[in-house]
Design an enzyme around this catalytic site. Structure first.
Site, PDB file in Angstrom:
ATOM      1  N   LYS A 120       0.837  -1.206   0.000  1.00  0.00           N
ATOM      2  CA  LYS A 120       0.000   0.000   0.000  1.00  0.00           C
ATOM      3  C   LYS A 120       0.875   1.261   0.000  1.00  0.00           C
ATOM      4  O   LYS A 120       0.670   2.170  -0.806  1.00  0.00           O
ATOM      5  CB  LYS A 120      -0.917   0.000   1.225  1.00  0.00           C
ATOM      6  CG  LYS A 120      -1.873   1.170   1.242  1.00  0.00           C
ATOM      7  CD  LYS A 120      -2.493   1.374   2.588  1.00  0.00           C
ATOM      8  CE  LYS A 120      -1.525   2.127   3.482  1.00  0.00           C
ATOM      9  NZ  LYS A 120      -2.068   2.472   4.798  1.00  0.00           N
ATOM     10  N   ASP A 138      -6.411   1.167   1.080  1.00  0.00           N
ATOM     11  CA  ASP A 138      -6.354   1.346   2.538  1.00  0.00           C
ATOM     12  C   ASP A 138      -7.705   0.927   3.103  1.00  0.00           C
ATOM     13  O   ASP A 138      -8.558   0.392   2.387  1.00  0.00           O
ATOM     14  CB  ASP A 138      -5.996   2.794   2.887  1.00  0.00           C
ATOM     15  CG  ASP A 138      -7.162   3.740   2.651  1.00  0.00           C
ATOM     16  OD1 ASP A 138      -8.139   3.344   1.962  1.00  0.00           O
ATOM     17  OD2 ASP A 138      -7.123   4.872   3.151  1.00  0.00           O
TER      18      ASP A 138
END
Ligand code: SF4
Length: 226
Positions: A120, A138
């Site tokens: 991420k 997220d």
């Protein structure tokens, strides 16, 4: 969900949040990487408060290595998991100097070599600092994608990312990431999503499920008034 349905959803969200952007303050790839690393399980608002002073004091990887771990921990202690994060920052700075000439690499596989930098974070850095299209998943992107049916409830973060990459045109990946975050952060919140005023309610199973008791109550009230 197919690409056409996703298009309609993206257009609605784009109208709601035309100015969605990265809310972590930074002025270069190095600062962005530090900020994203600090943001795990912490709000962007808190990170920005801490980095306002942090980025004044520490400008280069060498600066983070010139202080003790305890001093760095003190400087970021308002942030959750600050002990681990301070360790990661110093290890990352060491590796940046040893292997990458003190600079944040642009390639995804190199970014994920850095301590504390997962998929991420690498996606956020690549897309925001280097302009490479990417969708970082997220907690908001994950939740919203699942509620809207772009992914299944039990999909992993990686599966959600892959599904979004198929549904969204590549040139829109980065902006879509920001818009889904804004949509999740300010409208389709984890605890109290604004289903009652949501322009996507007709297309959202989760919203219909949540609104069912409200509709039933209103139906009953109407019947009583007759
Ligand atoms: Fe989120 Fe509710 Fe809108 Fe669905 S209807 S997208 S759950 S706010």
């Amino acid at each position: 969900m197919n690409a056409k349905q996703m298009r309609e959803i993206l257009d609605v969200i784009a109208e709601m949040f035309p100015d969605a952007h990265c809310e972590l303050n930074h002025s270069n790839p190095f600062e962005l990487t530090i900020a994203v690393l600090l943001s795990a399980q912490c709000t962007d608002e808190t990170v920005n408060k801490v980095t306002a002073g942090l980025f004044e004091k520490y400008k280069r990887p060498e600066d983070y290595l010139s202080v003790s771990l305890e001093e760095l921990q003190q400087d970021i202690k308002r942030i959750g998991l600050y002990r681990n994060k301070a360790t990661h920052i110093q290890k990352m700075c060491r590796l940046l100097l040893d292997k990458f000439d003190g600079r944040i690499p642009e390639e995804h596989d190199k970014l994920t070599e850095l301590p504390g930098v997962g998929r991420k974070t690498a996606n956020v850095v690549m897309s925001n600092a280097f302009g490479v299209p990417a969708i970082a998943v997220d907690t908001h992107v994950d939740r919203v994608s699942k509620r809207l049916g772009a992914a299944k409830p039990d999909d992993s973060v990686l599966e959600v990312e892959k599904k979004l990459m198929k549904l969204v045109p590549r040139e829109e990946w980065t902006l879509t990431h920001h818009r889904l975050i804004f949509f999740g952060r300010y409208h389709c919140k984890a605890q109290n999503p604004s289903c009652g005023i949501c322009p996507l309610l007709d297309r959202c199973k989760e919203g219909k499920r949540r609104m069912k008791p409200v509709r039933n109550r209103k139906d009953k009230e109407r019947k009583l008034q007759r």
